[in-house]
Design a protein around this motif. Sequence first.
Motif, PDB file in Angstrom:
ATOM      1  N   ALA A 351       0.824  -1.208   0.000  1.00  0.00           N
ATOM      2  CA  ALA A 351       0.000   0.000   0.000  1.00  0.00           C
ATOM      3  C   ALA A 351       0.860   1.260   0.000  1.00  0.00           C
ATOM      4  CB  ALA A 351      -0.950   0.000   1.195  1.00  0.00           C
ATOM      5  N   SER A 352       2.039   1.192   0.600  1.00  0.00           N
ATOM      6  CA  SER A 352       2.953   2.337   0.555  1.00  0.00           C
ATOM      7  C   SER A 352       3.384   2.608  -0.888  1.00  0.00           C
ATOM      8  CB  SER A 352       4.172   2.073   1.438  1.00  0.00           C
ATOM      9  OG  SER A 352       3.821   2.054   2.811  1.00  0.00           O
ATOM     10  N   HIS A 353       3.723   1.533  -1.616  1.00  0.00           N
ATOM     11  CA  HIS A 353       4.062   1.682  -3.032  1.00  0.00           C
ATOM     12  C   HIS A 353       2.874   2.227  -3.820  1.00  0.00           C
ATOM     13  CE1 HIS A 353       8.076  -0.236  -3.275  1.00  0.00           C
ATOM     14  NE2 HIS A 353       7.660  -0.995  -2.264  1.00  0.00           N
ATOM     15  N   ASP A 354       1.676   1.717  -3.512  1.00  0.00           N
ATOM     16  CA  ASP A 354       0.476   2.161  -4.226  1.00  0.00           C
ATOM     17  C   ASP A 354       0.203   3.645  -3.997  1.00  0.00           C
ATOM     18  OD1 ASP A 354       0.128  -0.425  -5.116  1.00  0.00           O
ATOM     19  OD2 ASP A 354      -1.407  -0.938  -3.625  1.00  0.00           O
ATOM     20  N   LEU A 355       0.491   4.129  -2.783  1.00  0.00           N
ATOM     21  CA  LEU A 355       0.220   5.534  -2.467  1.00  0.00           C
ATOM     22  C   LEU A 355       1.147   6.458  -3.247  1.00  0.00           C
ATOM     23  CD1 LEU A 355      -1.726   7.145  -0.717  1.00  0.00           C
ATOM     24  CD2 LEU A 355       0.023   7.223   1.066  1.00  0.00           C
ATOM     25  N   VAL A 356       2.386   6.025  -3.468  1.00  0.00           N
ATOM     26  CA  VAL A 356       3.310   6.821  -4.282  1.00  0.00           C
ATOM     27  C   VAL A 356       2.807   6.912  -5.721  1.00  0.00           C
ATOM     28  CG1 VAL A 356       5.660   6.991  -5.166  1.00  0.00           C
ATOM     29  CG2 VAL A 356       5.288   6.188  -2.857  1.00  0.00           C
ATOM     30  N   VAL A 357       2.323   5.800  -6.229  1.00  0.00           N
ATOM     31  CA  VAL A 357       1.794   5.788  -7.592  1.00  0.00           C
ATOM     32  C   VAL A 357       0.576   6.704  -7.696  1.00  0.00           C
ATOM     33  CG1 VAL A 357       0.717   4.340  -9.367  1.00  0.00           C
ATOM     34  CG2 VAL A 357       2.685   3.484  -8.079  1.00  0.00           C
ATOM     35  N   ALA A 358      -0.266   6.680  -6.658  1.00  0.00           N
ATOM     36  CA  ALA A 358      -1.496   7.473  -6.678  1.00  0.00           C
ATOM     37  C   ALA A 358      -1.220   8.972  -6.535  1.00  0.00           C
ATOM     38  CB  ALA A 358      -2.438   7.010  -5.574  1.00  0.00           C
ATOM     39  N   ARG A 359      -0.191   9.330  -5.710  1.00  0.00           N
ATOM     40  CA  ARG A 359       0.096  10.750  -5.478  1.00  0.00           C
ATOM     41  C   ARG A 359       1.599  11.030  -5.540  1.00  0.00           C
ATOM     42  NH1 ARG A 359      -3.708  14.296  -3.493  1.00  0.00           N
ATOM     43  NH2 ARG A 359      -2.148  15.768  -4.257  1.00  0.00           N
ATOM     44  N   PRO A 360       2.206  10.873  -6.693  1.00  0.00           N
ATOM     45  CA  PRO A 360       3.649  11.133  -6.795  1.00  0.00           C
ATOM     46  C   PRO A 360       4.011  12.593  -6.531  1.00  0.00           C
ATOM     47  CG  PRO A 360       2.675  10.865  -8.982  1.00  0.00           C
ATOM     48  CD  PRO A 360       1.620  10.490  -7.985  1.00  0.00           C
ATOM     49  N   ASP A 361       3.028  13.486  -6.614  1.00  0.00           N
ATOM     50  CA  ASP A 361       3.286  14.904  -6.351  1.00  0.00           C
ATOM     51  C   ASP A 361       3.474  15.194  -4.869  1.00  0.00           C
ATOM     52  OD1 ASP A 361       0.547  14.105  -6.110  1.00  0.00           O
ATOM     53  OD2 ASP A 361      -0.044  16.218  -5.977  1.00  0.00           O
ATOM     54  N   LEU A 362       2.944  14.324  -3.996  1.00  0.00           N
ATOM     55  CA  LEU A 362       3.010  14.564  -2.560  1.00  0.00           C
ATOM     56  C   LEU A 362       3.809  13.514  -1.803  1.00  0.00           C
ATOM     57  CD1 LEU A 362      -0.581  15.694  -1.421  1.00  0.00           C
ATOM     58  CD2 LEU A 362       1.482  17.095  -1.612  1.00  0.00           C
ATOM     59  N   VAL A 363       3.842  12.294  -2.304  1.00  0.00           N
ATOM     60  CA  VAL A 363       4.367  11.169  -1.529  1.00  0.00           C
ATOM     61  C   VAL A 363       5.732  10.735  -2.050  1.00  0.00           C
ATOM     62  CG1 VAL A 363       3.932   8.839  -0.669  1.00  0.00           C
ATOM     63  CG2 VAL A 363       2.010  10.406  -1.065  1.00  0.00           C
ATOM     64  N   GLU A 364       6.680  10.607  -1.126  1.00  0.00           N
ATOM     65  CA  GLU A 364       8.013  10.093  -1.441  1.00  0.00           C
ATOM     66  C   GLU A 364       8.239   8.846  -0.604  1.00  0.00           C
ATOM     67  OE1 GLU A 364      12.615  11.529  -0.683  1.00  0.00           O
ATOM     68  OE2 GLU A 364      11.110  13.039  -1.236  1.00  0.00           O
ATOM     69  N   LEU A 365       8.742   7.780  -1.234  1.00  0.00           N
ATOM     70  CA  LEU A 365       8.950   6.502  -0.558  1.00  0.00           C
ATOM     71  C   LEU A 365      10.420   6.143  -0.559  1.00  0.00           C
ATOM     72  CD1 LEU A 365       7.999   3.804   0.714  1.00  0.00           C
ATOM     73  CD2 LEU A 365       7.580   2.981  -1.628  1.00  0.00           C
ATOM     74  N   GLU A 366      10.967   5.908   0.621  1.00  0.00           N
ATOM     75  CA  GLU A 366      12.325   5.409   0.776  1.00  0.00           C
ATOM     76  C   GLU A 366      12.223   3.920   1.083  1.00  0.00           C
ATOM     77  OE1 GLU A 366      16.420   6.007   0.540  1.00  0.00           O
ATOM     78  OE2 GLU A 366      14.842   7.522   0.246  1.00  0.00           O
ATOM     79  N   VAL A 367      12.620   3.088   0.126  1.00  0.00           N
ATOM     80  CA  VAL A 367      12.441   1.640   0.242  1.00  0.00           C
ATOM     81  C   VAL A 367      13.688   1.008   0.860  1.00  0.00           C
ATOM     82  CG1 VAL A 367      11.966  -0.508  -0.976  1.00  0.00           C
ATOM     83  CG2 VAL A 367      10.913   1.630  -1.764  1.00  0.00           C
ATOM     84  N   PHE A 368      13.486   0.250   1.925  1.00  0.00           N
ATOM     85  CA  PHE A 368      14.537  -0.528   2.554  1.00  0.00           C
ATOM     86  C   PHE A 368      14.311  -2.003   2.232  1.00  0.00           C
ATOM     87  CE2 PHE A 368      14.746   3.399   4.746  1.00  0.00           C
ATOM     88  CZ  PHE A 368      15.933   3.478   5.459  1.00  0.00           C
ATOM     89  N   ASP A 369      15.331  -2.821   2.469  1.00  0.00           N
ATOM     90  CA  ASP A 369      15.141  -4.262   2.454  1.00  0.00           C
ATOM     91  C   ASP A 369      15.869  -4.839   3.666  1.00  0.00           C
ATOM     92  OD1 ASP A 369      17.808  -4.147   1.736  1.00  0.00           O
ATOM     93  OD2 ASP A 369      17.492  -4.823  -0.309  1.00  0.00           O
ATOM     94  N   VAL A 370      15.712  -6.115   3.897  1.00  0.00           N
ATOM     95  CA  VAL A 370      16.273  -6.827   5.052  1.00  0.00           C
ATOM     96  C   VAL A 370      15.640  -6.361   6.362  1.00  0.00           C
ATOM     97  CG1 VAL A 370      18.333  -7.480   6.354  1.00  0.00           C
ATOM     98  CG2 VAL A 370      18.461  -7.229   3.866  1.00  0.00           C
ATOM     99  N   ALA A 371      15.618  -5.047   6.594  1.00  0.00           N
ATOM    100  CA  ALA A 371      15.054  -4.501   7.836  1.00  0.00           C
ATOM    101  C   ALA A 371      13.624  -4.985   8.031  1.00  0.00           C
ATOM    102  CB  ALA A 371      15.097  -2.986   7.811  1.00  0.00           C
ATOM    103  N   ARG A 372      13.253  -5.191   9.292  1.00  0.00           N
ATOM    104  CA  ARG A 372      11.922  -5.692   9.618  1.00  0.00           C
ATOM    105  C   ARG A 372      11.046  -4.544  10.130  1.00  0.00           C
ATOM    106  NH1 ARG A 372      10.257 -10.737   8.334  1.00  0.00           N
ATOM    107  NH2 ARG A 372       9.472 -11.206  10.420  1.00  0.00           N
TER     108      ARG A 372
END
Length: 406
Positions: A351-372
């Motif tokens: 849903a975090s990824h989906d929100l960036v797609v829906a509002r790229p003008d407002l939402v920025e996503l910093e994607v991590f991996d491994v971390a829980r």
Amino acid sequence: MVVSRRAAMRGASPALVAGVKGALTVLSVALAGTLALLAAGSVRMARKVVTPAGRVPDTRILSLDTAAQTITLSRTSDTELPGRYGLFTTGTADYVKLGSVLSESETSVTRKLLTHVGTDARLAPDAAFSGWYFDRPEQLHLPFTSELIGATVGPCPAWLFPAGDGDVWVIQVHGRGTTRAECLRAVPLFHSLGITSLVVSYRNDGEAPRSRAGAYTLGATEWRDVDAAVGFARRRGARRIIVMGWSMGGAIALQLSLNSAHTDAIAGLILESPVVDWRIVLEYQARAQRVPSAVSGLAIEALKSEWASPLTRTGGGIPFDRLDVVARAAELRHPILILHSDDDGFVPSDASHDLVVARPDLVELEVFDVARHTKLWNYDQARWSDSIRSWLDARGVTSALAGAED
């Protein structure tokens, strides 16, 4: 010639008729039993979602070496993680800080103790691994005061860490099943940037007052207590307010953004491992626990329904449509930074990824991996801090503070 079923039954032997009726009775009882089991399972799941609960042990202490100051835990997806963490225990200590992994096997992990444990220590085997790291505000060695926020549910305790000239504040909102201490690890970063931190509690979290039903509404009402904190901050001189939410605190922060009367004072949201759509989270957790989809589906329907609230003990239906911020993305008005791991393991990042797609003008996503889940700071503090610092700078928050100090 076509013979009706009723006529055929009239011509059948009594033994056959009795057999058919018996089979139908057995099938009816079996179906009723299956439906009853599904209903009972769905009610149990629904109650578990909204009922505030204590911390559940998720690992075991296998050995403790007080000479070397190391501890060996059963291996899990969390206990094997690199970084600094905490461990809730029982016995002569209720919480200890953990450092790096020193050695590991297929079933165990040995970590450095960062809290000194004496030779007379006695710790029970069952323990809970934590991303908190700090569990008391005094451990930050920063000036703070204890405050009470006057929310409609009653006075909600908060910690206030003043910094800078007091113009810019961050309000920290903890997640489900935890308390405000979860947010302490973020305070030093904001303090270094001259941003005052207000770390708040909200209804039914074990520190703030209990609502009439005593159940979570997954952000649908809790946001009002945080809105009271926004009002508190404005009365104390805050002119720009960042709201940071962790896990369910992210859902609360999003509802605040959508509903607050103080929208003009909110400069943006920072969301750590947030819940953006509860249905995705509940379905994911049901699959992880091997709960049949029929049970999880019924549980969500029960939570939504007013008529089922006496069974779910929610005090009313949970408005999942209102809590689905991807569907409501067009209503968003504040810039948002999301920090989320694709390996979260509890709240999926979909849903975090989906929100960036829906509002790229407002939402920025910093994607991590491994971390829980909610352990991004613990896993990579430098990247976590740089992401927040850069985002604040891009919004003109940190540069404005630097100008004020000059």
